[in-house]
Every structure is written in structure tokens, then in C-alpha cells.
Design a protein around this motif. Structure first.
Motif, PDB file in Angstrom:
ATOM      1  N   PHE A   1       5.829  43.664  39.734  1.00 13.73           N
ATOM      2  CA  PHE A   1       5.690  42.235  40.006  1.00 13.73           C
ATOM      3  C   PHE A   1       4.745  41.573  39.010  1.00 13.73           C
ATOM      4  O   PHE A   1       5.003  40.445  38.542  1.00 13.73           O
ATOM      5  N   VAL A   2       3.648  42.239  38.667  1.00 12.97           N
ATOM      6  CA  VAL A   2       2.660  41.656  37.761  1.00 12.97           C
ATOM      7  C   VAL A   2       3.264  41.484  36.364  1.00 12.97           C
ATOM      8  O   VAL A   2       3.020  40.472  35.697  1.00 12.97           O
ATOM      9  N   ILE A   3       4.045  42.467  35.922  1.00 15.82           N
ATOM     10  CA  ILE A   3       4.708  42.371  34.616  1.00 15.82           C
ATOM     11  C   ILE A   3       5.637  41.158  34.584  1.00 15.82           C
ATOM     12  O   ILE A   3       5.664  40.396  33.612  1.00 15.82           O
ATOM     13  N   ILE A   4       6.386  40.962  35.671  1.00 17.11           N
ATOM     14  CA  ILE A   4       7.323  39.829  35.745  1.00 17.11           C
ATOM     15  C   ILE A   4       6.570  38.503  35.750  1.00 17.11           C
ATOM     16  O   ILE A   4       6.881  37.590  34.980  1.00 17.11           O
ATOM     17  N   ILE A   5       5.581  38.389  36.623  1.00 11.38           N
ATOM     18  CA  ILE A   5       4.906  37.108  36.799  1.00 11.38           C
ATOM     19  C   ILE A   5       4.127  36.724  35.547  1.00 11.38           C
ATOM     20  O   ILE A   5       4.021  35.538  35.209  1.00 11.38           O
ATOM     21  N   MET A   6       3.606  37.710  34.805  1.00 13.18           N
ATOM     22  CA  MET A   6       2.907  37.389  33.561  1.00 13.18           C
ATOM     23  C   MET A   6       3.879  36.834  32.517  1.00 13.18           C
ATOM     24  O   MET A   6       3.522  35.923  31.752  1.00 13.18           O
ATOM     25  N   GLN A   7       5.095  37.348  32.462  1.00  9.15           N
ATOM     26  CA  GLN A   7       6.099  36.789  31.554  1.00  9.15           C
ATOM     27  C   GLN A   7       6.398  35.333  31.907  1.00  9.15           C
ATOM     28  O   GLN A   7       6.542  34.473  31.034  1.00  9.15           O
TER      29      GLN A   7
ATOM     30  N   LYS B   1      11.736  44.871  35.197  1.00 10.16           N
ATOM     31  CA  LYS B   1      10.547  44.203  34.652  1.00 10.16           C
ATOM     32  C   LYS B   1      10.886  43.075  33.690  1.00 10.16           C
ATOM     33  O   LYS B   1      10.007  42.562  32.998  1.00 10.16           O
ATOM     34  N   VAL B   2      12.151  42.679  33.640  1.00  6.54           N
ATOM     35  CA  VAL B   2      12.589  41.603  32.748  1.00  6.54           C
ATOM     36  C   VAL B   2      12.680  40.313  33.559  1.00  6.54           C
ATOM     37  O   VAL B   2      13.409  40.242  34.547  1.00  6.54           O
ATOM     38  N   PHE B   3      11.954  39.289  33.143  1.00  5.92           N
ATOM     39  CA  PHE B   3      11.803  38.085  33.969  1.00  5.92           C
ATOM     40  C   PHE B   3      13.115  37.347  34.227  1.00  5.92           C
ATOM     41  O   PHE B   3      13.268  36.667  35.249  1.00  5.92           O
ATOM     42  N   THR B   4      14.089  37.456  33.308  1.00  7.49           N
ATOM     43  CA  THR B   4      15.347  36.732  33.500  1.00  7.49           C
ATOM     44  C   THR B   4      16.101  37.207  34.743  1.00  7.49           C
ATOM     45  O   THR B   4      16.908  36.459  35.304  1.00  7.49           O
ATOM     46  N   SER B   5      15.834  38.435  35.183  1.00  7.17           N
ATOM     47  CA  SER B   5      16.488  38.954  36.379  1.00  7.17           C
ATOM     48  C   SER B   5      15.883  38.389  37.668  1.00  7.17           C
ATOM     49  O   SER B   5      16.349  38.711  38.760  1.00  7.17           O
TER      50      SER B   5
ATOM     51  N   TYR C   1       4.344  33.286  33.528  1.00 10.88           N
ATOM     52  CA  TYR C   1       3.165  32.484  33.199  1.00 10.88           C
ATOM     53  C   TYR C   1       3.125  32.140  31.705  1.00 10.88           C
ATOM     54  O   TYR C   1       2.825  31.008  31.320  1.00 10.88           O
ATOM     55  N   ILE C   2       3.412  33.141  30.882  1.00  9.27           N
ATOM     56  CA  ILE C   2       3.367  32.932  29.433  1.00  9.27           C
ATOM     57  C   ILE C   2       4.371  31.858  29.005  1.00  9.27           C
ATOM     58  O   ILE C   2       4.098  31.050  28.113  1.00  9.27           O
ATOM     59  N   THR C   3       5.521  31.834  29.657  1.00 10.82           N
ATOM     60  CA  THR C   3       6.567  30.861  29.290  1.00 10.82           C
ATOM     61  C   THR C   3       6.541  29.613  30.185  1.00 10.82           C
ATOM     62  O   THR C   3       7.467  28.803  30.125  1.00 10.82           O
ATOM     63  N   PHE C   4       5.497  29.453  30.981  1.00  8.82           N
ATOM     64  CA  PHE C   4       5.434  28.361  31.951  1.00  8.82           C
ATOM     65  C   PHE C   4       5.652  26.971  31.357  1.00  8.82           C
ATOM     66  O   PHE C   4       6.360  26.139  31.961  1.00  8.82           O
ATOM     67  N   PRO C   5       5.084  26.634  30.182  1.00  8.68           N
ATOM     68  CA  PRO C   5       5.307  25.287  29.630  1.00  8.68           C
ATOM     69  C   PRO C   5       6.790  24.942  29.478  1.00  8.68           C
ATOM     70  O   PRO C   5       7.193  23.795  29.682  1.00  8.68           O
ATOM     71  N   LEU C   6       7.605  25.950  29.120  1.00  6.44           N
ATOM     72  CA  LEU C   6       9.050  25.720  28.966  1.00  6.44           C
ATOM     73  C   LEU C   6       9.676  25.322  30.297  1.00  6.44           C
ATOM     74  O   LEU C   6      10.422  24.341  30.381  1.00  6.44           O
ATOM     75  N   TRP C   7       9.359  26.072  31.353  1.00  6.87           N
ATOM     76  CA  TRP C   7       9.972  25.806  32.669  1.00  6.87           C
ATOM     77  C   TRP C   7       9.461  24.484  33.246  1.00  6.87           C
ATOM     78  O   TRP C   7      10.229  23.755  33.890  1.00  6.87           O
ATOM     79  N   LEU C   8       8.204  24.174  33.011  1.00  8.91           N
ATOM     80  CA  LEU C   8       7.642  22.911  33.493  1.00  8.91           C
ATOM     81  C   LEU C   8       8.358  21.729  32.837  1.00  8.91           C
ATOM     82  O   LEU C   8       8.734  20.758  33.511  1.00  8.91           O
ATOM     83  N   ARG C   9       8.560  21.814  31.531  1.00  8.28           N
ATOM     84  CA  ARG C   9       9.233  20.733  30.814  1.00  8.28           C
ATOM     85  C   ARG C   9      10.686  20.597  31.271  1.00  8.28           C
ATOM     86  O   ARG C   9      11.170  19.473  31.497  1.00  8.28           O
ATOM     87  N   LEU C  10      11.365  21.718  31.422  1.00  6.50           N
ATOM     88  CA  LEU C  10      12.772  21.677  31.840  1.00  6.50           C
ATOM     89  C   LEU C  10      12.924  21.072  33.232  1.00  6.50           C
ATOM     90  O   LEU C  10      13.788  20.218  33.457  1.00  6.50           O
ATOM     91  N   LEU C  11      12.094  21.525  34.166  1.00  4.56           N
ATOM     92  CA  LEU C  11      12.246  21.056  35.541  1.00  4.56           C
ATOM     93  C   LEU C  11      11.818  19.608  35.727  1.00  4.56           C
ATOM     94  O   LEU C  11      12.213  18.964  36.704  1.00  4.56           O
ATOM     95  N   LYS C  12      11.004  19.104  34.813  1.00  7.79           N
ATOM     96  CA  LYS C  12      10.653  17.682  34.876  1.00  7.79           C
ATOM     97  C   LYS C  12      11.774  16.799  34.317  1.00  7.79           C
ATOM     98  O   LYS C  12      11.749  15.580  34.499  1.00  7.79           O
ATOM     99  N   ARG C  13      12.748  17.425  33.638  1.00 10.86           N
ATOM    100  CA  ARG C  13      13.839  16.668  33.022  1.00 10.86           C
ATOM    101  C   ARG C  13      15.203  16.921  33.664  1.00 10.86           C
ATOM    102  O   ARG C  13      16.125  16.120  33.498  1.00 10.86           O
ATOM    103  N   ILE C  14      15.336  18.047  34.340  1.00  8.13           N
ATOM    104  CA  ILE C  14      16.629  18.410  34.936  1.00  8.13           C
ATOM    105  C   ILE C  14      16.525  18.316  36.454  1.00  8.13           C
ATOM    106  O   ILE C  14      15.555  18.814  37.037  1.00  8.13           O
TER     107      ILE C  14
ATOM    108  N   VAL D   1      15.845  32.794  38.975  1.00  5.73           N
ATOM    109  CA  VAL D   1      16.253  31.839  40.012  1.00  5.73           C
ATOM    110  C   VAL D   1      15.149  31.619  41.044  1.00  5.73           C
ATOM    111  O   VAL D   1      14.973  30.497  41.547  1.00  5.73           O
ATOM    112  N   TYR D   2      14.363  32.649  41.339  1.00  6.09           N
ATOM    113  CA  TYR D   2      13.306  32.495  42.337  1.00  6.09           C
ATOM    114  C   TYR D   2      12.166  31.621  41.780  1.00  6.09           C
ATOM    115  O   TYR D   2      11.579  30.821  42.509  1.00  6.09           O
ATOM    116  N   TRP D   3      11.882  31.788  40.508  1.00  6.06           N
ATOM    117  CA  TRP D   3      10.848  30.991  39.840  1.00  6.06           C
ATOM    118  C   TRP D   3      11.266  29.522  39.742  1.00  6.06           C
ATOM    119  O   TRP D   3      10.475  28.623  40.057  1.00  6.06           O
TER     120      TRP D   3
END
Length: 330
Positions: free
Chosen positions: A129-135, A178-182, A137-150, A185-187
Motif C-alpha cells: 500500500f505504501v509503495i502505491i500511495i507514494m506513487q 505495486k503499480v499505481f495504475t492498477s 503522491y508523487i504524481t498528485f499535481p497531475l491528478w489535481l489538475r485533471l480533476l479540476k478540469r474534467i 480508479v480508487y484514487w
């Protein structure tokens, strides 16, 4: 920003379920397959397997809600995540490894092996879980920007497609868990809820009965399919698709029915859930070892003793550590 009491209840509930899964793992392999006790253990354990997706969703809700209207500064954000999440993880991975080497003598000490465990987090089952959530977190700016626009629904549907494709294409990859793309959807679902939390709570209140019905239906469907696979009667990737839907709807179902009143006890427990998550498996290993040394072989007796000790010690130690930490700040 108003504190979400229901999220505190939710995360304490999820933490209790994580421990339940792990204290029961010996029952699934220990009881004779096909017997009532084996089936009951399997059903209870599988009914709780939505917990990691739910933790990811919960993390998304809190993080996206926090950054809905504030300026986002990446370096302080990632520094906080490294110090509060990743460094404790590294410490406990090392602690588990040294425990296995010098206490249980599972394998000889090796710097190379230890480095591998620190990198992959596969020293104990909860650590992926920690490996997934850190990935995430590292890419969080991308998801924040996308969800504010979509809009939320197209974003969740797209993330569902990415998640299913990732799970299918990586099904033979050793470290696919341990790959975040899997788990995307939950994120994204958590993020969409976090950015629209008031709308979500109003909808969840209005649609509580359908959510509970959907959660119950997908629980029965997933457990039935998983048990058929467990018994060697069936095998298909479609079970993973059903598991994904089960995880989403059951996570939403429990979130919708969480209490919303303030509780000092729940707040204190919620504050240590991450540390309980990190240490409880170590306590399980030690309790199992001690019971074996003492000659306790009954699966049912071992379950009762293990559950009592692990639940008590995990929370007691983490609460005591937090109390000491707070006293040092005074």
C-alpha cells in the motif's frame, strides 16, 4: 477547514479490518478446505478485501479536499509525505528484516536483500500500500489538475478503464500489485469526492439504501466467484473486474453509513492507524512464533489468542508512542 469526523470513523474501521484479514490468514490455509470453518474464514476475509482500495479512496478524499481552493506547492507537499509516510515505512521494513534475520532466522543477513525489501516493500503483505500511495503522491499535481478540469463521472469511467487494462496487461508481472495504475480508479474516485464533498454527502444520504443494496450484491457476487476459484471450480480475469466493482461500491457503502458525530476516542485512534498498519504484522509473526513454541496447535485457539494480542498491543503501543511524542512537544 472543517474536520471530517466520518473519515476518522472510516479509517479506524478500515484499520480494524486490515488486522482482521491478517489474523485470519492462518485459518484459510489451516482449516481443511471445503469445511464450514474454512469457508467461513474465507468469506469473512474476502468480504474485507476492499480495505486497501478504500484507504486509497480515503486518502484521495482528504488530500483533494484540502487542496481544492488553496495554492499547491509541490516541494513542501512531497517533503511532508516523505517524512510522515515514507520514512516510517523504511524504518519498519528494516525492523521486520532484522527481526526475520535475528529472531526467526528465516534467512541470513544480506545488504542486497535488505535493499530490495526497502525498495519493493515486500517484507510483509501490508506494505505494498505504501509503495502505491507514494506513487500517487508523487504524481498528485497531475491528478489535481485533471480533476479540476474534467467532470467527475467521465474521470471515474476513464480511470476504471485504465485500472482494468493495467490489471489485465500486468497480470503476469511479479510486482503488478505495486503499480499505481492498477488502483487508479480508487484514487480518482476519492479525488472526485474530495473536490465535491458537500455534493457527495448530500447524494450519499439520499441514496444510502441503493448504495447498501449495491454493496451487498457485489459482496455476495465477488465472494461467490472468489470461493469458486479457491475451490478450483472456476478461473477467469472477470473475477478481478467484479472485485474492482465490489471494492468501489462497498467502499462507498461503508463511507455513506459512517457516524458523523465527534468522538475524542475515535480521533485518537484515527491518528495512529497508519502506525498500527505498519506494526501489526510484526506482532502477528511474534505471536505465531510464541504459540508454536508453547505447543498451541489448534487453529481456533490460535486465532482467538492472536486476535486478542494483536488488536490490543497494536493500538496500545501506537497510542503510547503518540502520547510520548506529544509530551515531548510540550
Amino acid at each position: 477547514m472543517k474536520k471530517l469526523n466520518e473519515i476518522s470513523y472510516y479509517e479506524v474501521f478500515l484499520c480494524l479490518l486490515v488486522i482482521l484479514i491478517h489474523v485470519m490468514s492462518e485459518c484459510i490455509s489451516g482449516y481443511i478446505r471445503g469445511t464450514f470453518l474454512s469457508a467461513a474464514s474465507f468469506f469473512v476475509s474476502r468480504a474485507a478485501t476492499f480495505v486497501v482500495p478504500a484507504f486509497i479512496m480515503s486518502s484521495g478524499i482528504k488530500l483533494f479536499r484540502k487542496h481544492k481552493d488553496r495554492r499547491f506547492d509541490y516541494l513542501p507537499f512531497i517533503k511532508t509525505r516523505l517524512t510522515k509516510i515514507y520514512l516510517p515505512f523504511l524504518f519498519w521494513v528494516a525492523a521486520y528484516y532484522l527481526y526475520f534475520v535475528f529472531r526467526l532466522r528465516y534467512f541470513p543477513f544480506s545488504i542486497k536483500d535488505m535493499a530490495s525489501y526497502l525498495l519493493l516493500g515486500n517484507i510483509a503483505s501490508p506494505f505494498y500500500f505504501v509503495i502505491i500511495i507514494m506513487q500517487l503522491y508523487i504524481t498528485f499535481p497531475l491528478w489535481l489538475r485533471l480533476l479540476k478540469r474534467i467532470p467527475p463521472l467521465p474521470a471515474i469511467l476513464a480511470a476504471t478503464l485504465v485500472t482494468v487494462l493495467s490489471q489485465y496487461l500486468l497480470r503476469d508481472f511479479t510486482h503488478s500489485d505495486k503499480v499505481f495504475t492498477s488502483y487508479l480508479v480508487y484514487w480518482i474516485t476519492g479525488g472526485a469526492i474530495g473536490l465535491n464533498y458537500e455534493r457527495f454527502t448530500a447524494s450519499a444520504k439520499r441514496l444510502r439504501v441503493p448504495l447498501v443494496a449495491l454493496g451487498a450484491c457485489f459482496t455476495v457476487l465477488y465472494i461467490g466467484m472468489a470461493y469458486a476459484e479457491f475451490m478450483g471450480l472456476y478461473g477467469s480475469f472477470f473475477t478481478e473486474v467484479v472485485k474492482l466493482l465490489f471494492s468501489i461500491f462497498v467502499s462507498l457503502m461503508y463511507l455513506a453509513i459512517m457516524p458523523r458525530g465527534e468522538s475524542a476516542v475515535i480521533q485518537k485512534l484515527a491518528a495512529v492507524t497508519y502506525y498500527v498498519y505498519l506494526i501489526h504484522s510484526l506482532i502477528i509473526f511474534e505471536v505465531n512464533h510464541d504459540m508454536t513454541v508453547l505447543g498451541i496447535t489448534s487453529i481456533s485457539q490460535r486465532l482467538v489468542i492472536r486476535a486478542a494480542v494483536v488488536y490490543t498491543l497494536s493500538f496500545a503501543l501506537c497510542l503510547a508512542w503518540r502520547k510520548i511524542k506529544l509530551l515531548k512537544k510540550c
